[in-house]
Design a protein around this motif. Structure first.
Motif, PDB file in Angstrom:
ATOM      1  N   LYS A  40       0.811  -1.214   0.000  1.00  0.00           N
ATOM      2  CA  LYS A  40       0.000   0.000   0.000  1.00  0.00           C
ATOM      3  C   LYS A  40       0.843   1.261   0.000  1.00  0.00           C
ATOM      4  O   LYS A  40       0.533   2.210  -0.705  1.00  0.00           O
ATOM      5  CB  LYS A  40      -0.950   0.016   1.200  1.00  0.00           C
ATOM      6  N   ASN A  41       1.906   1.282   0.779  1.00  0.00           N
ATOM      7  CA  ASN A  41       2.713   2.501   0.867  1.00  0.00           C
ATOM      8  C   ASN A  41       3.315   2.889  -0.468  1.00  0.00           C
ATOM      9  O   ASN A  41       3.297   4.058  -0.859  1.00  0.00           O
ATOM     10  CB  ASN A  41       3.814   2.350   1.917  1.00  0.00           C
ATOM     11  N   LEU A  90      -9.878   5.680  -6.433  1.00  0.00           N
ATOM     12  CA  LEU A  90      -8.866   4.632  -6.578  1.00  0.00           C
ATOM     13  C   LEU A  90      -8.056   4.493  -5.286  1.00  0.00           C
ATOM     14  O   LEU A  90      -7.837   3.383  -4.793  1.00  0.00           O
ATOM     15  CB  LEU A  90      -7.941   4.965  -7.751  1.00  0.00           C
ATOM     16  N   GLU A  91      -7.647   5.626  -4.749  1.00  0.00           N
ATOM     17  CA  GLU A  91      -6.861   5.590  -3.510  1.00  0.00           C
ATOM     18  C   GLU A  91      -7.682   5.017  -2.360  1.00  0.00           C
ATOM     19  O   GLU A  91      -7.177   4.220  -1.563  1.00  0.00           O
ATOM     20  CB  GLU A  91      -6.357   6.995  -3.161  1.00  0.00           C
ATOM     21  N   ASN A  92      -8.944   5.380  -2.288  1.00  0.00           N
ATOM     22  CA  ASN A  92      -9.823   4.855  -1.253  1.00  0.00           C
ATOM     23  C   ASN A  92      -9.950   3.327  -1.372  1.00  0.00           C
ATOM     24  O   ASN A  92      -9.850   2.605  -0.376  1.00  0.00           O
ATOM     25  CB  ASN A  92     -11.199   5.520  -1.352  1.00  0.00           C
ATOM     26  N   ASP A  93     -10.161   2.844  -2.589  1.00  0.00           N
ATOM     27  CA  ASP A  93     -10.280   1.398  -2.799  1.00  0.00           C
ATOM     28  C   ASP A  93      -8.978   0.682  -2.473  1.00  0.00           C
ATOM     29  O   ASP A  93      -8.984  -0.433  -1.953  1.00  0.00           O
ATOM     30  CB  ASP A  93     -10.712   1.094  -4.235  1.00  0.00           C
ATOM     31  N   LEU A  94      -7.863   1.315  -2.765  1.00  0.00           N
ATOM     32  CA  LEU A  94      -6.570   0.734  -2.412  1.00  0.00           C
ATOM     33  C   LEU A  94      -6.477   0.547  -0.904  1.00  0.00           C
ATOM     34  O   LEU A  94      -6.054  -0.504  -0.419  1.00  0.00           O
ATOM     35  CB  LEU A  94      -5.430   1.634  -2.896  1.00  0.00           C
ATOM     36  N   MET A  95      -6.886   1.563  -0.163  1.00  0.00           N
ATOM     37  CA  MET A  95      -6.787   1.493   1.295  1.00  0.00           C
ATOM     38  C   MET A  95      -7.717   0.420   1.866  1.00  0.00           C
ATOM     39  O   MET A  95      -7.387  -0.237   2.839  1.00  0.00           O
ATOM     40  CB  MET A  95      -7.078   2.859   1.924  1.00  0.00           C
ATOM     41  N   ILE A  96      -8.876   0.240   1.239  1.00  0.00           N
ATOM     42  CA  ILE A  96      -9.840  -0.748   1.739  1.00  0.00           C
ATOM     43  C   ILE A  96      -9.469  -2.162   1.306  1.00  0.00           C
ATOM     44  O   ILE A  96      -9.471  -3.091   2.114  1.00  0.00           O
ATOM     45  CB  ILE A  96     -11.268  -0.389   1.256  1.00  0.00           C
ATOM     46  N   PHE A  97      -9.169  -2.342   0.008  1.00  0.00           N
ATOM     47  CA  PHE A  97      -9.015  -3.681  -0.551  1.00  0.00           C
ATOM     48  C   PHE A  97      -7.572  -4.099  -0.818  1.00  0.00           C
ATOM     49  O   PHE A  97      -7.296  -5.263  -1.050  1.00  0.00           O
ATOM     50  CB  PHE A  97      -9.817  -3.794  -1.857  1.00  0.00           C
ATOM     51  N   GLY A  98      -6.644  -3.139  -0.841  1.00  0.00           N
ATOM     52  CA  GLY A  98      -5.258  -3.450  -1.125  1.00  0.00           C
ATOM     53  C   GLY A  98      -5.005  -3.582  -2.622  1.00  0.00           C
ATOM     54  O   GLY A  98      -5.936  -3.556  -3.429  1.00  0.00           O
ATOM     55  N   PRO A  99      -3.738  -3.708  -3.002  1.00  0.00           N
ATOM     56  CA  PRO A  99      -3.380  -3.828  -4.420  1.00  0.00           C
ATOM     57  C   PRO A  99      -3.947  -5.120  -5.013  1.00  0.00           C
ATOM     58  O   PRO A  99      -3.956  -6.152  -4.360  1.00  0.00           O
ATOM     59  CB  PRO A  99      -1.853  -3.870  -4.412  1.00  0.00           C
TER      60      PRO A  99
END
Length: 136
Positions: A40-41, A90-99
């Motif tokens: 994520k980072n 996109l960033e929100n979904d990344l934080m919730i679901f990961g790459p």
């Protein structure tokens, strides 16, 4: 699907064309970061870079359009705002679901594919406006 830069995307405004090439490269970096599941980072950093690059590029475009009294500026600004909203999602979904592969494909749609369409449909309009004013 990743697409390579092509000179077919050139609009004839050197500074903006160079920024489009950089924007394209940033979209590849974001896609590869997500697809490679670099964590994520790393992906958050890639999104932050994309956002920063887009802000700089959009400021350049807006300045150019204002200097040349482009009548479609207001609509163009709405499209830039919509781009940032999609990047936020996109960033929100990344934080919730990961790459994930799905997220990587969405990142390409939001960045590379949007950019290609935006250049072809919108940026070309202000470039033609400026060329028309210079000729007339």
């Amino acid at each position: 699907m990743l697409k390579d830069w092509s000179d077919v995307y050139l609009i004839g405004v050197p500074e903006i064309d160079e920024q489009h090439k950089g924007f394209f490269a940033a979209s590849h970096q974001l896609y590869e970061g997500i697809l490679g599941r670099e964590g994520k980072n790393a992906v958050v950093d890639a999104i932050a870079f994309m956002r920063s690059y887009a802000e700089k590029h959009f400021d350049t475009e807006v300045d150019f359009m204002r200097r040349h009294e482009y009548p479609g500026l207001r609509e163009h600004l709405h499209q830039h705002a919509a781009f940032f909203r999609r990047l936020d999602e996109l960033e929100n979904d990344l934080m919730i679901f990961g790459p994930s592969e799905d997220l990587a494909e969405r990142a390409l749609d939001i960045t590379q594919d949007w950019l290609i369409d935006h250049i072809a449909d919108e940026d070309m309009l202000y470039a033609l406006h400026v060329k028309g004013r210079a000729a007339g």
